[in-house]
Design an enzyme around this catalytic site. Structure first.
Site, short mmCIF file in Angstrom:
data_model
loop_
_atom_site.label_atom_id
_atom_site.label_comp_id
_atom_site.label_asym_id
_atom_site.label_seq_id
_atom_site.Cartn_x
_atom_site.Cartn_y
_atom_site.Cartn_z
CD GLU A 150 -44.71 -36.24 -6.68
OE1 GLU A 150 -45.29 -35.17 -6.72
OE2 GLU A 150 -44.35 -37.32 -5.91
CE LYS A 225 -34.51 -42.79 -6.86
NZ LYS A 225 -34.49 -43.92 -6.98
#
Lengths: 342, 342
Positions: A150, A225
């Protein structure tokens, strides 16, 4: 639950504090029983203690001496890879930093070693996910263990968790956002008149830019990302090298001034879009209208916008993340594993 | 899974379309097998068919004649309450509208009847949750069934789901946001020069303001929403009547002009804060800086900001919701129940 930590930088130490001396402050963590049986670092030494490393002392020592010291209980010399392959533990926490040149290594090998031994993995390092997500996912499924990450995108703000648990039945068709805090801060400061070099220095002093800022400035961190997001959420099969990438080095004070005069600003925007059967990912400085949501994401803030077939777009915004937010991403993953296994 | 629908307005009909003629468009819904065995309305008649109501025909007939017609298969005359108490079904979908005067009734009674019979409940009506959440929660727990209501706040954008599944270990200490689309649209149009009356009329024509706009304009809808959030997420025990509430009736064009001159705008902001052992909730027109996130939430958009002890604040923003977003909130709840029970 027994954990080993690989890496003991800012995030690792904040996590260690939350799990030890500060735990009493957080009501929701009282049932979380994590015993850290080893901490392995590349430059600060290692600690192994099967009864549980003294986290408070580990943090204090590193903050005082810059490393572990030989008089500490459990002080030793073991490579992280050997630890992952041989120690007795339930979950491996990979907290080292991104390496683009080495395509996620050595973190990738640590994670593979853990998964092959049917150990759960929580990774705050985005490299292994950006370069080898599908391989790691298959391995975790084969061994029936969890692979969670996460904090790799937007720190502890729930992105993967949200898509997994809260957008049931939706297919994500497009993602965009501002995902790199350092360049967002630099662009804001340059807009206010600072030079690129001064803004980088400030970001380093504030503790969120690396000593070598090129991963941020050249857009590699952002590319990694958007890659993780595209691979995990949109089923893409891309690596950071396949992201159409442009960093902020060529953004000049004149560009920013020009944008301002048109009531706009410049942000390093990441995006991933479904095109027929593949996903196209981009990172580039983008003109944003001042009345647009993205323009209000200032300083170290970040935002992701998710568009699905059934609903949306919705956005998740993180206003001013600090190390607790990043550490929380790891804690949320730990809780997911802990509550399923205990 | 057999469902009964109470209410067949815009949301109910959009839901019925998604579950019937449009289902092929949504890959993630292919495994969802819902049979609607009854639709009950106050003014459009009722349909009961144990083999499954023909949803496409139900939608088409209401859109053509404004109501069900006696020649339809299963056309009948039964009160929703009797249906909830006597029919054979697995989940009750409460899709009627908010009643402040009647403190959530008659929806509250339908939900109680269903829960007492150990039927799952999905409510898009916020009234019962705003006035009786803790009682309903206890009842659902006693009977070991689910009571879900994602679409009551910010349509299908995950708020309750997110706090439940993605903020593990966090205690929410403060919530604020813009939760009422109608007043947000009205204030935007008034800022652009429209009168309150004209802006209300426009919102009605666009289909998101009720024929009687007072629930929106007087802040009751927003109060009910912040109440549900406070009760569910922060453990508060309040009703909409205990929310410190001020609507937008007294906001004048001069106020909006004055705000603009100071580079600000006026938004109807809801908030709930922990104060010692209780939670204080407020709804009031608030001056917002133009560079603040909330200022960029335009038209029918909405936003909620959540602050916890461990991390945040994070925000969830919905840019331009339509009926599919609201219907999606119900579908997500249905999927949660379906995947656990099938």
């Amino acid at each position: 639950m027994r954990a080993i930590l690989i890496g003991f930088g800012n995030v690792g130490r904040t996590l260690a504090k939350i799990l030890s001396v500060e735990k009493h402050r957080f009501q929701g963590l009282q049932d979380l029983d994590i015993r850290v049986v080893g901490i392995f670092t590349r430059t600060k030494g290692c600690l192994i203690d099967h009864e549980g490393v003294d986290l408070a002392s580990a943090v204090e020592t590193v903050e005082r001496y810059g490393r572990f010291i030989p008089t500490m209980k459990g002080y030793c010399d073991m490579e992280a890879q050997e630890a992952a392959q041989t120690l007795d533990y339930d979950v491996l926490l990979e907290l080292s930093t991104l390496s683009i040149e080495r395509e996620g290594e050595p973190a990738l090998s640590h994670i593979k070693a853990a998964l092959r031994r049917a150990k759960h993995v929580v990774s705050a390092n985005k490299g292994p996910l950006a370069f080898a997500y599908h391989e790691l996912k298959r391995l975790a499924e084969e061994k029936n263990v969890r692979l969670l990450f996460e904090s790799t995108v937007m720190d502890g703000a729930p992105v993967f968790n949200m898509v997994r648990n809260c957008l049931k039945g939706c297919s994500v068709v497009e993602i965009d956002g501002i995902l790199n805090s350092t360049t967002n801060y630099i662009l804001m400061r340059m807009e206010e008149g600072a030079t690129l070099q001064d803004a980088i220095k400030e970001a380093q002093e504030k503790g969120f830019a690396e000593a070598d800022p090129s991963n941020d400035v050249d857009g590699w961190d952002a590319a990694a990302k958007i890659c993780v997001l595209a691979n995990v959420i949109m089923g893409a099969q891309i690596t950071p090298r396949e992201v159409k990438r442009k960093g902020i080095k060529e953004v000049t004070p004149e560009d920013l001034k020009g944008a301002r005069q048109k009531n706009k600003c410049i942000k390093l925007v990441c995006s991933a879009k479904k095109r027929d059967q593949h996903v196209e990912a981009t990172v580039e400085p983008t003109l944003i209208d001042k009345e647009h949501f993205f323009a209000t994401v200032r300083g170290e803030g970040s935002v992701v916008r998710i568009k699905t077939d059934l609903m949306g777009p919705i956005m998740i915004t993180q206003e001013a993340p600090d190390l607790y937010d990043t550490a929380y991403g790891v804690i949320d993953d730990l809780l997911t594993i802990y509550r399923k296994t205990s």
